[in-house]
Design an enzyme around this catalytic site. Structure first.
Site, short mmCIF file in Angstrom:
data_model
loop_
_atom_site.label_atom_id
_atom_site.label_comp_id
_atom_site.label_asym_id
_atom_site.label_seq_id
_atom_site.Cartn_x
_atom_site.Cartn_y
_atom_site.Cartn_z
N LYS A 74 0.63 -0.08 14.97
CA LYS A 74 2.34 -0.23 15.57
C LYS A 74 2.31 -1.34 16.60
O LYS A 74 3.57 -1.69 16.80
CB LYS A 74 2.74 0.87 16.29
N TYR B 263 -9.17 5.76 7.41
CA TYR B 263 -9.15 6.11 8.73
C TYR B 263 -10.18 7.43 8.89
O TYR B 263 -9.98 8.43 8.09
CB TYR B 263 -7.95 6.47 9.32
N PRO C 85 -4.74 0.32 18.67
CA PRO C 85 -4.41 0.05 17.11
C PRO C 85 -4.34 1.15 16.30
O PRO C 85 -3.68 0.71 14.95
CB PRO C 85 -5.34 -0.99 17.10
N TYR D 20 4.23 6.24 10.13
CA TYR D 20 3.25 5.12 9.86
C TYR D 20 4.00 3.94 9.24
O TYR D 20 3.86 2.67 9.24
CB TYR D 20 2.25 5.76 8.77
N HIS E 22 0.82 -1.15 0.06
CA HIS E 22 -0.03 -0.13 0.09
C HIS E 22 0.87 1.18 0.13
O HIS E 22 1.76 1.54 1.01
CB HIS E 22 -0.67 -0.15 1.18
P1 RFL Z 1 0.76 -12.03 21.39
O1 RFL Z 1 0.22 -12.22 20.19
O2 RFL Z 1 -0.18 -11.64 22.67
O3 RFL Z 1 1.38 -13.65 21.97
C1 RFL Z 1 1.83 -13.85 23.15
C2 RFL Z 1 1.61 -15.35 23.15
O4 RFL Z 1 1.99 -15.91 24.40
C3 RFL Z 1 1.27 -16.85 25.09
N1 RFL Z 1 1.22 -16.93 26.35
C4 RFL Z 1 1.76 -17.78 27.38
N2 RFL Z 1 2.50 -18.68 26.79
C5 RFL Z 1 3.16 -19.66 27.91
N3 RFL Z 1 2.81 -19.29 29.27
C6 RFL Z 1 2.25 -18.11 29.50
N4 RFL Z 1 1.97 -17.67 30.89
C7 RFL Z 1 1.76 -17.45 28.54
N5 RFL Z 1 0.91 -16.31 28.71
C8 RFL Z 1 0.67 -15.68 27.21
C9 RFL Z 1 0.08 -16.53 24.65
O5 RFL Z 1 -1.06 -17.44 24.37
C10 RFL Z 1 0.25 -15.89 22.98
O6 RFL Z 1 0.36 -16.83 22.05
O7 RFL Z 1 1.99 -11.14 21.73
P2 RFL Z 1 3.25 -10.82 20.56
O8 RFL Z 1 3.83 -12.21 20.30
O9 RFL Z 1 4.28 -9.83 21.41
O10 RFL Z 1 2.69 -10.07 19.44
C11 RFL Z 1 2.07 -8.74 19.59
C12 RFL Z 1 1.08 -8.78 18.56
O11 RFL Z 1 0.06 -9.58 18.67
C13 RFL Z 1 0.19 -7.32 18.92
O12 RFL Z 1 0.88 -6.27 19.14
C14 RFL Z 1 -0.65 -6.74 17.63
O13 RFL Z 1 -1.70 -7.92 17.51
C15 RFL Z 1 -1.39 -5.67 17.79
N6 RFL Z 1 -2.40 -5.14 16.82
C16 RFL Z 1 -1.78 -4.50 15.59
N7 RFL Z 1 -0.43 -4.24 15.57
C17 RFL Z 1 0.03 -4.01 14.32
O14 RFL Z 1 1.35 -4.00 13.94
N8 RFL Z 1 -0.79 -3.75 13.07
C18 RFL Z 1 -2.13 -3.85 13.35
O15 RFL Z 1 -2.67 -3.73 12.09
C19 RFL Z 1 -2.52 -4.21 14.58
N9 RFL Z 1 -3.94 -4.43 14.49
C20 RFL Z 1 -3.70 -5.34 16.80
C21 RFL Z 1 -4.53 -4.88 15.81
C22 RFL Z 1 -4.14 -5.91 17.92
C23 RFL Z 1 -5.68 -6.12 18.16
N10 RFL Z 1 -6.13 -6.62 19.28
C24 RFL Z 1 -7.29 -7.52 19.39
C25 RFL Z 1 -5.34 -6.46 20.45
C26 RFL Z 1 -5.99 -5.16 15.60
C27 RFL Z 1 -6.49 -5.42 16.97
C28 RFL Z 1 -7.98 -5.64 17.05
C1 PHB Z 2 -6.36 -4.33 10.64
O1 PHB Z 2 -6.56 -4.39 9.53
O2 PHB Z 2 -6.68 -4.98 11.47
C2 PHB Z 2 -5.66 -2.86 11.18
C3 PHB Z 2 -5.09 -1.88 10.23
C4 PHB Z 2 -4.86 -0.80 10.62
C5 PHB Z 2 -4.89 -0.27 12.24
C6 PHB Z 2 -5.50 -1.30 12.87
C7 PHB Z 2 -6.00 -2.58 12.50
O3 PHB Z 2 -4.46 0.84 12.30
#
Ligand code: RFL
Ligand code: PHB
Length: 389
Positions: A296, A200, A292, A384, A72
């Site tokens: 980041k 956005y 979110p 970004y 993108h």
């Molecule tokens: P995770 O993904 O939470 O993984 C941690 C893992 O550890 C396990 N765990 C354990 N295992 C053993 N013993 C324990 N005591 C444990 N406790 C926990 C868990 O089961 C899990 O499998 O952390 P990690 O790996 O640091 O990854 C981080 C990312 O997942 C997170 O930052 C992103 O998803 C945030 N996020 C986004 N980030 C972006 O860069 N771009 C995006 O577009 C974006 N969109 C989002 C997002 C997060 C969202 N939510 C729901 C929080 C959109 C959403 C809606």
């Molecule tokens: C997503 O596609 O889940 C998404 C994209 C951009 C954001 C957050 C989430 O800033």
């Protein structure tokens, strides 16, 4: 069992670190609390910075990303009925890549299995011992059977609710937090995205985001009260609310369909310092959370992995502890900049219950300035697409 690096958490941080270490001949065991299917069922991030793309290439897991991900070159920002575009390619020379976190995680699990690397699923009650001493180890249970994993270093990649951060004593650990008074209701639907780029939107009814996973899979979000539950939101109510927050020419183009996933996420800014305690290193959501807006979270987890992977490789290949000793500071320097951007962009785009008419005017003025100023667009684009590691 014995290994060089014990990784707690088989999310994207732990898996990416494990794969990069494997490429450098460093042994790691991953302990994951859930099953592989459970981890792959979580719908999360969708936007990848080039830094993360390069790490995935280095880890040897970028083939599908290159085949199926979409570059993108910009994003659209809407304020009420008007919109403007920030051109990432023009401002920075760099695009972002839209490819779901679920797919990144799947590719990493597939590579891990192909290389026969050890992952223990459904571990319970992981405890970290002697992190400050010379012989750290973990204890845990699998199906009620006690286990022990001896190691040299521990990577705490266990997310916000994991044990790693809480193992660092209270008198060492400093936490900084801001909780936002609203959430994001997100749906995934098997419909073509409304536009080629993300949109956005700041509207009087609250924030909305049009995103996607591929040409047939859309991801949409609307800001909602944090007290709402998914049961409050039928698909019809969701689509109607989304359309009301977008300019009519965009709203008319939206193709609706049944949701295949629906969830509400709270918004939080959070950082813990330091990110290292003895031989324990925190990585990703275990150390920090961003709202979110700005995508980041996963990308900041990836920059931690970059610093930790280089620190450990340097140690095992040359004996130098320099990277290990500077890990926390280097990671935090970049984390705080991502925190700043996510907080700023969130504050710019949402309606909050305590907002005054003056605050709304400030948002409008700042959006108008961003729309008109090339310098401001460049700052936005730099943040970004991702600051350098
Ligand atoms: P995770 O993904 O939470 O993984 C941690 C893992 O550890 C396990 N765990 C354990 N295992 C053993 N013993 C324990 N005591 C444990 N406790 C926990 C868990 O089961 C899990 O499998 O952390 P990690 O790996 O640091 O990854 C981080 C990312 O997942 C997170 O930052 C992103 O998803 C945030 N996020 C986004 N980030 C972006 O860069 N771009 C995006 O577009 C974006 N969109 C989002 C997002 C997060 C969202 N939510 C729901 C929080 C959109 C959403 C809606
Ligand atoms: C997503 O596609 O889940 C998404 C994209 C951009 C954001 C957050 C989430 O800033």
């Amino acid at each position: 069992m014995r290994t060089q690096v014990a990784i707690i958490g088989g999310g994207p941080s732990g898996l990416l670190l494990g794969q990069l270490l494997y490429k450098k001949g460093i042994d790691a065991v991953i302990l994951e609390r859930k099953t592989r299917d459970y981890v792959l069922g979580r719908i999360r991030a969708g936007v990848l910075e080039q830094g993360l793309v390069h790490l995935l290439e280095e880890a040897g897991v970028a083939d599908r990303l290159h085949a199926e991900g979409h570059e993108h070159d910009g994003t659209v920002i809407v304020h009420d009925q008007t919109s403007f575009r920030v051109d990432f390619r023009k401002q920075t020379g760099t695009p972002v890549v839209v490819y779901g976190q679920t797919e990144v995680t799947r590719d990493l699990y597939d590579a891990r299995e192909a290389a026969n690397l050890p992952t223990v699923f459904e571990v319970e009650n992981v405890k970290i011992h002697d992190a400050k001493g010379n012989s750290p180890y973990l204890t845990y249970q699998v199906n009620g059977t006690p286990k022990r994993l001896e190691c040299e270093f521990i990577a705490g990649c266990d997310g916000f609710h994991g044990v790693s951060r809480r193992t660092i004593p209270d008198d060492v650990r400093q936490e900084y937090e801001k909780v936002y008074p609203f959430g994001w209701l997100g749906i995934l639907s098997q419909t073509p995205p409304v536009a080629d780029e993300l949109i956005y939107a700041n509207s009087d009814r609250g924030f909305a985001l049009c995103s996607m996973r591929n040409d047939h899979l859309s991801r949409y979000y609307v800001q909602c009260p944090i007290t709402d539950t998914v049961e409050d939101w039928s698909d019809d109510r969701f689509w109607e609310e989304l359309k009301r927050r977008l300019p009519s020419e965009i709203a008319q183009q939206i193709i609706t369909g049944p949701s295949i996933e629906k969830s509400i996420a709270p918004l939080r800014s959070f950082v813990t310092e330091p990110m290292r305690w003895g031989n324990l290193f925190l990585c990703g959501d275990a150390a920090h959370i961003v709202p979110p807006t700005g995508a980041k979270g996963l990308n900041t987890a990836a920059s931690d992995v970059h610093y930790l992977y280089h620190a450990l490789t340097e140690f095992y290949h040359t004996g130098s502890r320099e990277g290990i000793d500077s890990y926390s500071q280097k990671a935090l320097d970049r984390v705080w900049k991502a925190e700043r951007f996510s907080w700023w962009f969130s504050s710019l785009m949402h309606r909050s219950p305590d907002q005054t008419p003056f605050d709304r005017k400030m948002q409008a003025a700042e959006l108008a300035f961003l729309a008109q100023s090339d310098a401001q667009k460049q700052v936005f684009a730099q943040n970004y697409v991702g600051l350098p590691y």
